[in-house]
Design a protein around this motif. Structure first.
Motif, mmCIF file in Angstrom:
data_model
loop_
_atom_site.group_PDB
_atom_site.id
_atom_site.type_symbol
_atom_site.label_atom_id
_atom_site.label_comp_id
_atom_site.label_asym_id
_atom_site.label_seq_id
_atom_site.Cartn_x
_atom_site.Cartn_y
_atom_site.Cartn_z
ATOM 1 N N ARG A 233 53.344 71.652 60.628
ATOM 2 C CA ARG A 233 53.885 72.583 61.623
ATOM 3 C C ARG A 233 55.385 72.806 61.398
ATOM 4 N NH1 ARG A 233 55.604 70.865 66.568
ATOM 5 N NH2 ARG A 233 54.321 69.000 66.367
ATOM 6 N N GLY A 234 56.126 71.721 61.168
ATOM 7 C CA GLY A 234 57.564 71.848 60.950
ATOM 8 C C GLY A 234 57.891 72.598 59.675
ATOM 9 N N TRP A 235 57.112 72.343 58.620
ATOM 10 C CA TRP A 235 57.311 73.049 57.340
ATOM 11 C C TRP A 235 57.111 74.544 57.514
ATOM 12 C CZ3 TRP A 235 53.009 75.408 54.824
ATOM 13 C CH2 TRP A 235 53.297 75.978 53.571
ATOM 14 N N ARG A 236 56.010 74.931 58.126
ATOM 15 C CA ARG A 236 55.705 76.360 58.264
ATOM 16 C C ARG A 236 56.720 77.061 59.167
ATOM 17 N NH1 ARG A 236 51.939 79.807 56.906
ATOM 18 N NH2 ARG A 236 50.740 78.153 55.876
ATOM 19 N N GLN A 237 57.067 76.427 60.286
ATOM 20 C CA GLN A 237 58.021 77.058 61.198
ATOM 21 C C GLN A 237 59.372 77.263 60.529
ATOM 22 O OE1 GLN A 237 58.045 74.535 64.666
ATOM 23 N NE2 GLN A 237 56.220 75.499 65.555
ATOM 24 N N ALA A 238 59.829 76.252 59.791
ATOM 25 C CA ALA A 238 61.133 76.378 59.131
ATOM 26 C C ALA A 238 61.093 77.461 58.048
ATOM 27 C CB ALA A 238 61.544 75.039 58.530
ATOM 28 N N CYS A 239 60.006 77.509 57.269
ATOM 29 C CA CYS A 239 59.892 78.541 56.238
ATOM 30 C C CYS A 239 59.929 79.930 56.860
ATOM 31 C CB CYS A 239 58.604 78.347 55.444
ATOM 32 S SG CYS A 239 58.627 76.938 54.304
ATOM 33 N N GLU A 240 59.223 80.109 57.967
ATOM 34 C CA GLU A 240 59.187 81.418 58.612
ATOM 35 C C GLU A 240 60.541 81.778 59.212
ATOM 36 O OE1 GLU A 240 55.971 80.999 61.338
ATOM 37 O OE2 GLU A 240 54.416 81.314 59.804
ATOM 38 N N GLU A 241 61.205 80.792 59.842
ATOM 39 C CA GLU A 241 62.509 81.062 60.443
ATOM 40 C C GLU A 241 63.550 81.428 59.384
ATOM 41 O OE1 GLU A 241 63.475 77.594 62.643
ATOM 42 O OE2 GLU A 241 61.918 77.909 64.173
ATOM 43 N N LEU A 242 63.448 80.807 58.213
ATOM 44 C CA LEU A 242 64.416 81.052 57.138
ATOM 45 C C LEU A 242 64.026 82.246 56.274
ATOM 46 C CD1 LEU A 242 64.972 77.345 56.083
ATOM 47 C CD2 LEU A 242 66.620 78.799 57.263
#
Length: 372
Positions: A233-242
């Motif tokens: 979850r943290g990986w995907r959210q950070a990738c999308e935010e960046l």
């Protein structure tokens, strides 16, 4: 150990030693840690821990090299902390974790440190990631050892896990979950818990790699780990935010050890085909296996592929040493004990449930660098 006319006298208990520290401060106003250690015949590290605990309780004030006592007369002098007790007896806490060899030893260390500071007893049991085994261990602690409270990292998923959570919620003693969170009842009320913010840790890893210039960051996780869902979850959210491109980027949730070499080859093939230049891998052993596979195939780490491990149990021992996310394992154990002790100290049903979340750290080493 000190000498007396009748032979050696026993060393003071931790709370008695801290009482001596406070008494010396009241008389002298300021003391050095090394002087206290010599006078009380303990290590400097022990005295520093005593000072830190007393300062956190507002009893004294830490200064460089020692501690000072705030000016106060006898009427408002601070109370020296006493050992944790229940009904006039020493507090006993039961602990059940799924592994005694990986990840949880540091959690246990944190529990032991907090328990020692409170002169409480810890009874430890290891389980096997099986809800029925965990329930058997927990029932033994409650019924045979008559523990005052439980700290447990239980299975919470599936029918057996849900049944175990209901059993814990109705247990005769207070319960604090370790590295797990759960809700119960029709209103989904929270059980008390202390967890690492694994999603935040994964996001920190992605941001670190993005700061270095990586625009495609893949993920490799084990399917069976309770931590995996949070890391993903943290990986995907950070990738999308960046705004990182996830098209064809390796996103592998591997099951078990069977066919590990083939899985790693598939990951590397996908990295080369998609021009993925960095990977977040949970956990250390999986990351080290990927490094070995890279070396066999002539893929340079970090020249061709930067790697960040999740757990930091043995990451520093790899060649190259692995950049890694370090969950606050010992802090989780300390906080869980303190939460349980506070529940036992009073408040009852009037005390709201506490859910403590502690942030991990990113340890930057040699396995991550700017992409070529």
């Amino acid at each position: 150990m000190t000498e007396s006319a009748g032979g050696p006298s026993p060393a003071p208990l931790p709370y008695e030693r801290r009482a001596q520290v406070v008494d010396l401060l009241r008389r002298r106003g300021v003391v050095r840690a090394d002087e206290l250690a010599a006078e009380l015949d303990v290590s400097v590290i022990t005295i520093r821990r005593d000072i830190a605990l007393l300062a956190s309780q507002g009893v004294i004030r830490r200064v460089r090299g020692g501690a000072v006592m705030e000016g106060a007369d006898e009427r408002d002098a601070p109370v020296v902390p006493q050992p944790a007790t229940l009904a006039g007896r020493r507090l006993t806490v039961g602990v059940v974790v799924p592994s005694l060899t990986y990840y949880y030893p540091d959690v246990i260390r944190g529990v032991r440190e907090a328990a020692a500071a409170a002169s409480a007893r810890v009874v430890l049991r290891g389980a096997t990631y099986q809800a029925d085994d965990e329930r058997r261990q927990l029932a033994w602690l409650v019924e045979s050892m008559e523990v005052d409270g439980l700290l447990v990292a239980p299975t919470t998923t599936g029918e057996e896990g849900e049944a175990l959570v209901r059993w814990l919620q109705s247990a005769e003693v207070p319960v604090v979950l370790l590295e797990r969170a759960a809700t119960v009842g029709p209103l989904r009320e929270a059980m008390e818990s202390v967890v690492s913010d694994h999603a935040l840790g994964a996001a920190m890893a992605v941001r670190h790699l993005a700061t270095l210039g990586h625009r495609r960051v893949g993920l490799l996780t084990p399917a069976q780990s309770p931590t995996t869902a949070h890391v993903r979850r943290g990986w995907r959210q950070a990738c999308e935010e960046l705004g990182l491109d996830l098209t064809d980027v390796p996103d592998v949730n591997a099951a078990g050890d069977a066919g590990r070499a083939a899985v790693l080859d598939e990951v590397l093939d996908a990295c080369l085909a998609s021009e993925t230049t960095a990977m977040l891998v949970h956990s250390d052993p999986e990351t080290m296996s990927l490094v070995e596979r890279c070396q066999l195939r002539g893929v340079r780490v970090p020249g061709d592929l930067s790697l960040v491990a999740y757990d930091d149990e043995v990451a520093e021992l790899c060649d190259p040493p692995l950049t890694a996310v370090r969950p606050p394992k010992a802090a989780v154990g300390r906080a869980a004990f303190e939460l349980l002790a506070a529940r036992l100290a009073g408040g009852g049903a009037e005390r709201p449930a506490h859910r403590v979340v502690i942030a991990p750290r990113l340890m930057v080493r040699s396995s991550s660098s700017a992409p070529r």
